[in-house]
Design an enzyme around this catalytic site. Structure first.
Site: not given
Lengths: 388, 373
Positions: A131-134, A249, A372
């Site tokens: 998964q390429g997210y952050s 997720e 948070e």
């Protein structure tokens, strides 16, 4: 005999015949999980055979439609399959981000061609996904992602960097969020694309973590050419898909506490020892009981929320509540485990050292959206506080 | 065990919610308090509640009740908790009804259960002595005397003690614990109402050679501990539901307040310092609600581990309710300290209900022993 009874009988017989004995023993550590993929080295022949047999039946994805290689089972049938597998302690044949994350998104948002191309290899464990997210500058503020994706007529050109890509160094394909319109508002210029990790210009480097292990990578893209038919959903509408996947997720990470096999009190008693059936350290004893109570009540809540969701109510932002509470609780449990371990817990004692697990839990409340961020989501979508 | 309300239960909750909010809102408690009400509750309203079926929720149908079980009783208590409703529901309809159904003789059941369901008779359970809940170390004694027993000792925190028509007194006998049904007018028995922070009813009892006949025994002589534990578990689960109601309403009042209150030129609810604490409290309250439903359901199912589940539930809910009341007053700021705002009334009721039938520490110790750590 009802149809379900027949199904149960046949399933039991099939599992009895096809599940190898080695696959009916408890998983010892992460290495026992089977991830599949082009270059996967199976731990044993049994692991390989088990995946092939289950994959051929579509039972790695019991409820996916048959036309895409899935099992085509109804929910009651899938429940029976799960129960029958549990009955003989059968291991899960395949761990896969393709199954948990990409598959549901493709079923909902993908084109017919994309489903035909990608779902069957996921089912059979032939293609491993990451998964390429952050990105370095898009963590909690994921929508600030900057990996550039330009329309070059015949193809897309991708340039940029991802980080915290789980097992990118071992994955065959990536599902990736990219910026397709840099001028639009940040949520409105994002698209969701798929490409092969062997495409020229892709490089994945493992990141060594505080636990000493490297499950994550930083992944670089330099002039990577992506086929235009690998755009999922509409151009610039990728954020909708991203949010859909993130909800999945969160539920998965929030539920991790449930997967811990041994009860906390047993673990702590085993490590610290009992005197007259009581922990000698009374302060620790009180904290352990408190965590046990919280864990019990949390598990009741997961159960209640899933039951409500089945009855038609949407889990919605409550997935953030479960993710927040479950991960914070898991951290507390491992702090208590370390307390009980004392000096012995401070040694790098092999791959299964309690210290490695303790250190790994620190990521629980960061990955998939920090605690948070989850609290922000609750304030905004459930409590509707001003400005949230 | 579903932890999801069925249709009957959802309907009951809506009925109770409307009725209680209309007839017994927080304002009604203020009036009882400010008028120094002698009864401490509204008798006419209690009759109405009996007509609605609340009083007989745990009484069997043959004796005039509706027999809807503990989840239903909890739903009633939850709404009463939201409105700080003063009524003999806990003392009479939960504790006494459960004691009689579980331990009562046929004669006791037919004499009293109908009167509980009709709202005619108020009953109170006298267990606690001294500062803390500790039903396994009773000092009040019952000694055989002629055909009956003579009771000596003192009791505290007897909910609705001063208005009760009948008392259920737990005392130590030669071989264990025994429960007695005692008329409060019996010679040697003094009832003193205590003035409580939550403006609700409680009393102290002094028992000085109080004579009762053998017929007064509920269940077996020396065999009262099991009945008593079941009664207390019913009380714990239902008080837990009341606490979930009270703390949820306190939380809603608080978030309403911070959405409106302005300081530094903006609503204080915009500040992340309050948002994150509110979101945390929301999570805790959701978890407390699951604990509440799990304990009520365990009692309805007579689950093997009901005792443990009730203790875990009371421990968890007690801690969450305490947090809700503390955060409530703090987030209200100065007005949270005034009698005019309801949040302080919630804090006081929550403090009392937390203490009733064992606080979080009591139950955590019980759990630790049960789990062998």
């Amino acid at each position: 005999m009802s149809e379900l009874d027949t199904f149960k009988k046949e399933t039991r017989a099939w599992l009895e015949e096809n599940c190898p004995a080695e696959m009916r023993t408890p998983i010892k550590n992460d290495d026992d999980l089977c991830w599949g993929g082009r270059n996967y080295k199976f731990e044993s022949d049994a692991q390989k055979v088990w995946l092939e047999r289950m994959g051929a039946k579509g039972w790695t994805t019991p409820t996916w439609p048959k036309e895409y290689g899935g099992g085509g089972l109804s929910k009651p049938e899938a429940k029976i399959l799960a129960k029958e597998m549990a009955r003989i302690n059968a291991r899960s044949p395949l761990s896969s981000f393709g199954i948990w994350m990409l598959g549901p998104a493709l079923l909902k948002f993908g084109t017919e061609a994309q489903k035909q191309q990608h779902l069957p290899p996921i089912v059979r464990g032939e293609i491993r996904w990451c998964q390429g997210y952050s990105e370095p500058n898009a963590g909690s503020d994921l929508a600030a992602l900057a990996t550039k994706c330009e329309d070059k007529g015949d193809y897309f050109l991708v340039n940029g960097q991802k980080v915290w890509t789980s097992y990118a160094d071992q994955a065959d394909w990536i599902f990736c969020l990219v910026r397709t319109d840099p001028k639009a508002k940040k949520h409105e210029g994002i698209s969701f694309v798929l490409f092969d990790m062997e495409t020229p210009g892709v490089e994945a480097r493992p990141i060594k973590l505080i636990s000493g292990k490297s499950p994550f990578c930083e992944t670089f893209f330099e002039d990577v050419k992506v086929d235009k038919d690998q755009l999922v959903g509409e151009l610039n509408k990728g954020w909708t898909i991203a949010k859909y996947l993130l909800t999945h997720e969160r539920e998965m990470i929030g539920g991790q506490g449930l997967a811990v096999a041994r009860p906390l009190e047993e673990v702590v008693a085993g490590l610290a020892g009992l005197v007259d059936r009581e922990l000698e350290d009374k302060m620790l004893r009180a904290k352990v009981v408190e965590a046990m109570v919280d864990e019990w009540a949390f598990n009741q809540t997961v159960y209640r929320k899933l039951s409500e969701a089945k009855a038609g109510a949407s889990l919605g932002a409550d997935s953030s509540m479960l993710k927040y509470y479950g991960t914070e609780l898991n951290k507390r449990k491992f702090e208590l485990t370390m307390d009980a371990s004392g000096h012995e817990g401070l040694e790098w004692d092999g791959d299964d050292a309690v210290a490695r697990k303790w250190l790994r839990t620190k990521g629980n409340s960061i990955e998939g959206g920090t605690s948070e961020v989850q609290l922000n989501i609750i304030s905004k979508h459930i409590l509707r506080l001003p400005g949230a | 065990m579903a932890l999801v309300l069925n249709e009957d239960e959802q309907m009951l909750r809506e009925t109770v919610s409307g009725f209680v909010a209309d007839k017994a809102p927080v304002k009604a408690l203020r009036e009882l308090r400010d008028n120094n009400s002698e009864d401490g509750f509204d008798r006419a309203l209690w009759s109405e509640m009996a007509e609605m079926g609340f009083a007989g929720v745990l009484v069997d149908e043959d004796n005039g009740g509706v027999d809807m079980g503990f989840v239903a009783a909890g739903l009633i208590a939850e709404q009463m908790g939201r409105n700080l409703t003063a009524s003999p529901f806990l003392s009479t309809s939960v504790l006494a009804a459960t004691a009689l159904r579980k331990g009562g003789s046929a004669a006791q059941k037919s004499e009293w259960l109908g009167k509980i369901a009709s709202g005619e008779t108020i009953m109170a359970l006298a267990v606690d002595e001294g500062r803390k809940h500790n039903p396994n170390a009773l000092k009040t004694t019952a000694v055989r005397f002629g055909n009956g027993f003579k009771l000596n000792g003192s009791k505290a925190m007897v909910v609705d003690g001063h208005v009760a028509d009948q008392l259920i007194v737990a005392a130590k006998t030669d071989g264990g614990t025994t429960l007695f049904l005692v008329d409060p007018k019996t010679a040697g028995l003094t009832t003193t109402r205590t003035d409580m922070i939550d403006a609700r009813n409680a009393a102290k009892l002094d028992l000085n050679d109080v004579e009762v006949t053998a017929d007064a025994v509920i269940g077996e002589v020396d065999g009262g501990a099991e009945v008593l534990n079941h009664v207390l578990n019913a009380g714990r689960a239902v008080v837990g539901a009341e606490l979930v109601g009270a703390s949820s309403k306190a939380f809603e009042d608080t978030t309403d307040y911070i959405r409106e209150r302005k300081q530094f030129g903006t609503e204080v609810g915009r500040f992340q310092a309050l948002q994150h604490r509110s979101s945390h409290l929301y999570s805790e309250l959701e978890i407390a609600r699951s604990a509440m439903l799990a304990s009520l359901t365990a009692l309805d199912d007579s689950a093997d581990d009901a005792d443990l589940i009730v203790s875990m539930s009371k421990a968890k809910i007690g801690s969450v309710a305490k947090l809700a009341s503390q955060e409530g007053v703090q987030m209200h700021g100065g007005v949270g300290m005034t009698d005019e705002y309801d949040i302080g009334l919630y804090m006081k009721r929550i403090r009392v209900a937390q203490e009733l039938f064992g606080d979080a520490h009591y139950h955590m110790e019980h759990i630790a022993k049960a789990k062998g750590i």
